[in-house]
Design a protein around this motif. Structure first.
Motif, mmCIF file in Angstrom:
data_model
loop_
_atom_site.group_PDB
_atom_site.id
_atom_site.type_symbol
_atom_site.label_atom_id
_atom_site.label_comp_id
_atom_site.label_asym_id
_atom_site.label_seq_id
_atom_site.Cartn_x
_atom_site.Cartn_y
_atom_site.Cartn_z
ATOM 1 N N THR A 219 0.833 -1.191 0.000
ATOM 2 C CA THR A 219 0.000 0.000 0.000
ATOM 3 C C THR A 219 0.872 1.247 0.000
ATOM 4 N N THR A 220 0.519 2.211 -0.828
ATOM 5 C CA THR A 220 1.157 3.520 -0.813
ATOM 6 C C THR A 220 0.343 4.395 0.113
ATOM 7 N N ARG A 221 1.005 4.925 1.129
ATOM 8 C CA ARG A 221 0.331 5.771 2.115
ATOM 9 C C ARG A 221 0.610 7.239 1.799
ATOM 10 N N GLY B 268 -10.885 9.256 -3.910
ATOM 11 C CA GLY B 268 -11.762 8.393 -4.686
ATOM 12 C C GLY B 268 -11.255 8.109 -6.087
ATOM 13 N N LEU B 269 -10.305 8.900 -6.563
ATOM 14 C CA LEU B 269 -9.733 8.700 -7.899
ATOM 15 C C LEU B 269 -8.478 7.829 -7.876
ATOM 16 N N ASP C 252 -4.626 0.353 -4.137
ATOM 17 C CA ASP C 252 -3.415 0.166 -3.331
ATOM 18 C C ASP C 252 -2.873 1.473 -2.755
ATOM 19 N N VAL C 253 -3.667 2.531 -2.802
ATOM 20 C CA VAL C 253 -3.267 3.827 -2.247
ATOM 21 C C VAL C 253 -4.227 4.179 -1.120
ATOM 22 N N HIS C 254 -3.656 4.540 0.022
ATOM 23 C CA HIS C 254 -4.454 4.938 1.188
ATOM 24 C C HIS C 254 -4.151 6.395 1.522
ATOM 25 N N PHE C 255 -5.187 7.227 1.518
ATOM 26 C CA PHE C 255 -5.068 8.635 1.890
ATOM 27 C C PHE C 255 -5.462 8.771 3.359
ATOM 28 N N GLU C 256 -4.524 9.176 4.199
ATOM 29 C CA GLU C 256 -4.793 9.348 5.621
ATOM 30 C C GLU C 256 -4.819 10.836 5.951
ATOM 31 N N HIS C 257 -5.989 11.325 6.358
ATOM 32 C CA HIS C 257 -6.129 12.731 6.736
ATOM 33 C C HIS C 257 -5.519 12.919 8.120
ATOM 34 N N LEU C 258 -4.466 13.712 8.187
ATOM 35 C CA LEU C 258 -3.811 13.964 9.465
ATOM 36 C C LEU C 258 -4.498 15.125 10.167
ATOM 37 N N ARG C 259 -4.725 14.950 11.421
ATOM 38 C CA ARG C 259 -5.418 15.959 12.220
ATOM 39 C C ARG C 259 -4.458 17.093 12.578
ATOM 40 N N ILE C 260 -4.894 18.336 12.345
ATOM 41 C CA ILE C 260 -4.079 19.500 12.704
ATOM 42 C C ILE C 260 -4.858 20.502 13.549
ATOM 43 N N ASP C 261 -6.124 20.233 13.812
ATOM 44 C CA ASP C 261 -6.955 21.197 14.530
ATOM 45 C C ASP C 261 -6.663 21.272 16.022
ATOM 46 N N ALA D 223 5.832 10.519 8.950
ATOM 47 C CA ALA D 223 6.906 9.531 8.818
ATOM 48 C C ALA D 223 6.412 8.229 8.194
ATOM 49 N N ALA D 224 5.177 7.848 8.489
ATOM 50 C CA ALA D 224 4.627 6.582 7.990
ATOM 51 C C ALA D 224 4.195 6.661 6.524
ATOM 52 N N ALA D 225 4.154 7.853 5.977
ATOM 53 C CA ALA D 225 3.654 8.044 4.614
ATOM 54 C C ALA D 225 4.786 8.087 3.597
#
Length: 185
Positions: free
Chosen positions: A3-5, A28-29, A33-42, A67-69
């Motif tokens: 998986t590509t993070r 969605g596009l 094998d690609v995972h988009f992880e929204h990182l919290r910044i609020d 680091a994990a991405a």
């Protein structure tokens, strides 16, 4: 298949954010094998160098997510012809302490949407200047300055205009190729 993070930072905190909707549409596009992880910044406190030796858990979480991405995607609105303060604050936290930047070498993509005719062009240029300093190889082309129109994006990340969907598909494909080309092992 590995998986590509992709770590996603959205520069808007608004519940009905156009940029959050755009981030969902981009995910969605992408292929399976690609995972988009929204990182919290609020929940990040305002950056203060005095706290670098003992950063809060929210800063540690942000840096670990980066680091994990294999790549980082910045989806930003434009506030007063620049990037929002919340995004700059996150960038500053993850770049410190000096010599321990989480950003260094991470391939980046920059995109954004707004109601204005030039989209987020000036915010993106300011962000690119920052990313250059942080040693992040950043996709230059195609540029994507998206102007919001009625029916363009919905809350589930669906794109309602075929020409925009095709353009964004091409952008996502180029960005992911960029990440794979530049990602550190």
């Amino acid at each position: 298949m590995s998986t590509t993070r992709i770590a996603v930072l959205i520069g808007s905190l608004r519940a009905d954010s156009l940029n959050r909707k755009l981030a969902l549409a981009l995910a969605g596009l992408a292929p399976q094998d690609v995972h988009f992880e929204h990182l919290r910044i609020d929940d990040l406190p305002l950056y203060n160098q005095d706290h670098e030796g003992n950063p809060p858990e929210s800063v540690k979480r942000l840096k670990a997510g980066i680091a994990a991405a294999q790549g980082v995607l910045f989806v930003t609105p434009e506030y007063n012809r620049s990037i929002p303060g919340v995004l700059k604050n996150a960038i500053d936290h993850a770049s410190r302490p000096y010599g321990q930047s989480a950003w260094a070498g991470k391939p980046a993509g920059v995109i954004g949407i707004s109601g204005g005719a030039i989209g987020t062009a000036l915010a993106q240029q300011h962000l690119r200047n920052i990313l250059s300093y942080l040693d992040m190889p950043t996709l230059g082309q195609p540029e994507a300055f998206i102007q919001s129109k009625e029916g363009l994006l919905d809350d589930q990340g669906r794109i309602g205009v075929d020409a925009t969907r095709q353009f964004l598909q091409g952008w996502v494909d180029r960005y992911l190729a960029w990440v794979r080309k530049h990602a550190q092992a």
